[in-house]
Scaffold this motif. Structure first.
Motif, short mmCIF file in Angstrom:
data_model
loop_
_atom_site.label_atom_id
_atom_site.label_comp_id
_atom_site.label_asym_id
_atom_site.label_seq_id
_atom_site.Cartn_x
_atom_site.Cartn_y
_atom_site.Cartn_z
N ALA A 137 19.42 -23.08 10.90
CA ALA A 137 20.55 -23.36 10.02
C ALA A 137 20.20 -22.95 8.60
O ALA A 137 19.09 -23.18 8.14
N ILE A 138 21.16 -22.30 7.93
CA ILE A 138 21.02 -22.08 6.50
C ILE A 138 22.02 -23.01 5.83
O ILE A 138 23.22 -22.93 6.08
N VAL A 139 21.51 -23.93 5.00
CA VAL A 139 22.41 -24.84 4.27
C VAL A 139 22.43 -24.43 2.82
O VAL A 139 21.40 -24.05 2.26
N GLY A 140 23.58 -24.58 2.22
CA GLY A 140 23.66 -24.28 0.80
C GLY A 140 25.05 -24.55 0.30
O GLY A 140 25.99 -24.67 1.08
N VAL A 196 17.01 -24.09 3.24
CA VAL A 196 17.92 -24.55 2.21
C VAL A 196 18.01 -23.46 1.15
O VAL A 196 16.98 -23.03 0.62
N MET A 197 19.21 -22.97 0.90
CA MET A 197 19.37 -21.90 -0.09
C MET A 197 20.06 -22.42 -1.34
O MET A 197 20.91 -23.30 -1.29
N TYR A 198 19.67 -21.85 -2.46
CA TYR A 198 20.30 -22.19 -3.74
C TYR A 198 20.24 -20.95 -4.62
O TYR A 198 19.16 -20.38 -4.82
N CYS A 199 21.39 -20.51 -5.11
CA CYS A 199 21.46 -19.36 -6.01
C CYS A 199 20.68 -18.16 -5.51
O CYS A 199 19.90 -17.56 -6.25
N GLY A 200 20.87 -17.81 -4.25
CA GLY A 200 20.28 -16.58 -3.73
C GLY A 200 18.84 -16.68 -3.29
O GLY A 200 18.25 -15.69 -2.86
N GLU A 250 11.98 -24.38 3.52
CA GLU A 250 12.15 -23.99 4.92
C GLU A 250 11.31 -24.94 5.75
O GLU A 250 10.16 -25.20 5.42
N SER A 251 11.93 -25.48 6.81
CA SER A 251 11.21 -26.52 7.53
C SER A 251 11.80 -26.71 8.91
O SER A 251 12.91 -26.27 9.20
#
Lengths: 334, 321
Positions: B37-40, B226-230, B235-236
């Protein structure tokens, strides 16, 4: 004191399906809803899309005329009041919309947006408009230099703050909040929710808080009403609804609401199919087509909303009207 | 086995002479049978990452660097014609809006069968037979009859099932699901997530799940970025992220969600707003909002550091030197 009381409210929209109008189809968006909201109280209204939450909100704002039923604001029926006189009441009943991108006029500066309600309702004398705008902006966490900007210069969260400032500009007693945080990012949601709760405390506001997120409703509400196909199926104090939900629909909603903690294991109640169209509301209990504990009686007899210790449920299971009738289809087939 | 490996992906947009680093040096991998999953929040670059993998970045956007290794071949070296063989066949996508992603003028079944006719060179009759099977597999009752319905005759949840049917009909190796349940009601969301999870695990496909909802992550994913501003901030494994979130941004995100099993009077908040993409801070992207900000954070961007096995974080707090 009761701020708002809604009695057996109905709104049916008519659709013309044939050219000669021989067939009249009705969408029963709100189909007999009763509740009240006390001074300083928040009633949370949850339900899936198509359950009639927003229509209920619009009826209370008198943006729609009800087909039947009464809406009492401070004990006066708002639909009996003449338009001219209702304008005076309108300042007491305000609204915060879902989409902060669509609910602000892109051609007006923030100052214009906030001055408009002040002018119309003569809240402060014209000489004090500027000062009042700054005060409102300050209250919602924006600064005085934002007054000259246009909506596009703000982020979603800031726009929602402007929407809130506009709603509280007229010093209302009651605000209909229609999904006020659904369009916002998670880190912004909590800011806006905290702001709304702080304002409620400060001005003793009453809220009708419409949302589909059960976690948001839990956080803001004193009491909760669960709607399904135009009817309230369960209503009660927030703790009662969340710790001991009685209606199978409420239970299913609770079990489907994702909790951000992988360690919590819950039994998930998966409902079959989707919410039926409000044009063809199922007979008997409207939920019977999806109910995992549907009985024979549910198919033809509509359960009444009955209250016990402030907790109301409309379900034959809780009503005990099925004494001796053990005809429960355990497999959920009806 | 690595199904997908992304190395230092950079997708920039050039608008009015300004550069918007939507995806700025992102690396991650997805194994076979795994759900990442990529969350952001909005603007974090999660959807642009997905479109980059699909080769769907259009001008003014451009992939400026990095590698997208799919089964060890770099997709960025592929020509458009070769990408077309991959798209919808080996890698498919489920979009957020089931209302607008289907052609309203074409029968539902034909839209599913079209994928087979194009990629598997099937005859119309064969494709129809298989399309009906797949429609049944995703839970469309009476699929044979509903094959001839139009999208308007389907509800939101049913349309999303059709989108999933279209995505899996060629047995892809990777599914990219971009907010697949955001437009749906919670009861339907639960069903669709169960369906996707089941399909992935049964057929040992892989999935990249893009979402803003940590609740969805907790119930669906195996690993999380977990992504924030690119940038990837953390990562876990799923358990590691929720039990022991390291980055102050992740900690804030988890804390600020109101929970149905908890009653806090005042919610935790992350102050400020997401910075504008033309105006990202020079150091750590989160430094403008971070409650634990230090001088070093403003001056210099921290690297993604491995703190434990399967747990890395981009934050100076965990710098051992």
């Amino acid at each position: 004191m009761k701020m708002i009381e809604v009695v057996d409210l109905k709104k049916h929209f008519t659709l013309n399906t044939s050219v000669l109008n021989t067939e009249i189809t009705e969408v029963k968006a709100v189909n007999g809803v009763s509740f009240h909201i006390d001074e300083g109280e928040t009633l949370g209204l949850v339900g899936e899309s198509g359950s009639g939450k927003t229509t209920t909100g619009k009826l209370i704002l008198r943006l729609l005329k009800p087909t039947d039923g009464k809406i009492l604001f401070e004990e006066r029926d708002i639909n009996e009041i003449k338009d001219r006189e209702f304008r005076k009441i309108r300042k007491d009943i305000q609204v915060i919309f879902q989409n902060p991108y669509a609910s602000l006029d892109p051609k007006m500066t923030i100052e214009d947006i906030l001055t408009q309600p002040l002018t119309i309702h003569k809240i402060v004398p014209p000489l004090e408009f500027k000062k009042e705008c700054v005060r409102l902006l300050d209250m919602v966490g924006l600064s005085a230099k934002d007054a000259k900007k246009f909506p596009h210069e703000f982020s979603g969260g800031q726009r929602q703050r402007i929407g809130i400032a506009r709603a509280i500009a007229t010093k209302p007693k009651f605000i209909v909040c229609d999904e006020p945080v659904s369009a916002l990012d998670i880190s912004i949601q909590s800011q806006i929710l905290n702001l709304m709760m702080a304002l409620k405390k400060e001005f003793k506001l009453s809220y009708l808080f419409i949302a589909h997120g059960l976690n948001v409703i839990k956080h803001v509400s004193d009491r909760v009403a669960v709607m399904y196909l135009g009817k309230i199926v369960e209503m009660g104090a927030v703790e009662d609804i969340y710790t001991s939900p009685k209606h199978p629909y409420t239970k299913a909603l609770m079990s489907a609401s994702p909790i951000p903690d992988p360690d919590i294991k819950r039994e998930r109640i998966i409902l079959k199919d989707e919410i039926p169209s409000p044009i063809h509301i199922p007979s008997g209990c409207a939920f019977h087509t999806r109910c995992p504990s549907c009985m024979d009686i549910c198919k033809h007899k509509t359960p009444e909303l009955r209250t016990e210790n402030g907790h109301s449920v409309a379900c034959h299971l809780s009503l005990g009207t099925v004494l001796g009738d053990n005809n429960v289809n355990g497999d959920g087939s009806c | 086995m690595r199904r997908l490996q992304i190395k230092e992906l950079k997708t920039y947009f050039h608008i009015d002479g300004e550069i918007i680093p939507a995806v700025d040096g992102v690396s991650f991998h997805i194994d076979r049978g795994e759900i990442l999953a990529i969350v952001g929040e909005s603007g974090s670059g999660k959807s642009i990452t997905a479109l980059s993998i699909m080769g769907l970045i259009k001008s003014p956007g451009k992939i400026e660097g990095g590698e997208i290794l799919f089964n060890d071949t770099n997709l960025l070296d592929y020509k458009e014609k070769q990408m077309r063989q991959i798209r919808g066949n080996k890698i498919s996508m489920v979009y957020q809006e089931p209302m607008s992603s289907l052609n309203p003028m074409i029968r539902i079944g034909d839209q599913v069968a079209e994928v087979l006719i194009i990629h598997k060179k099937m005859s119309k009759a064969e494709a129809k037979k298989q399309a009906i099977e797949v429609m049944e597999a995703v839970g469309i009752q009476d699929a044979g009859r509903r094959y001839n319905d139009y999208p308007a005759q389907f509800s939101g949840g049913m349309r999303q099932r059709i989108m999933i049917a279209m995505a899996i009909v060629c047995h892809p190796e990777l599914i990219i699901a971009d907010e697949p349940t955001t437009a749906l009601d919670v009861t339907i969301q639960a069903e669709i997530l169960e369906l996707l999870k089941g399909l992935i695990k049964q057929n040992s496909m892989s999935m990249l799940l893009i979402t803003h909802d940590l609740g969805v992550v907790a119930e669906t994913a195996d690993r999380v970025c977990v992504m924030y501003c690119g940038k990837i901030m953390e990562e876990s494994s799923k358990a590691g992220l929720f039990k022991n979130p390291l980055n102050p941004y992740t900690q804030g995100l988890i804390q600020c969600i109101p929970r149905i099993d908890d009653k806090a009077e005042v919610l935790y908040t992350i102050g400020g707003n997401v910075p504008h993409p033309t105006d990202f801070p020079k150091g750590c992207r989160f430094s403008t909002r971070c409650p634990k900000v230090m001088e070093k954070c403003i001056a210099e961007l921290p690297p993604l550091m491995a703190v434990e096995e399967n747990h890395s974080v981009r934050c100076w707090l965990y710098d051992k030197e």
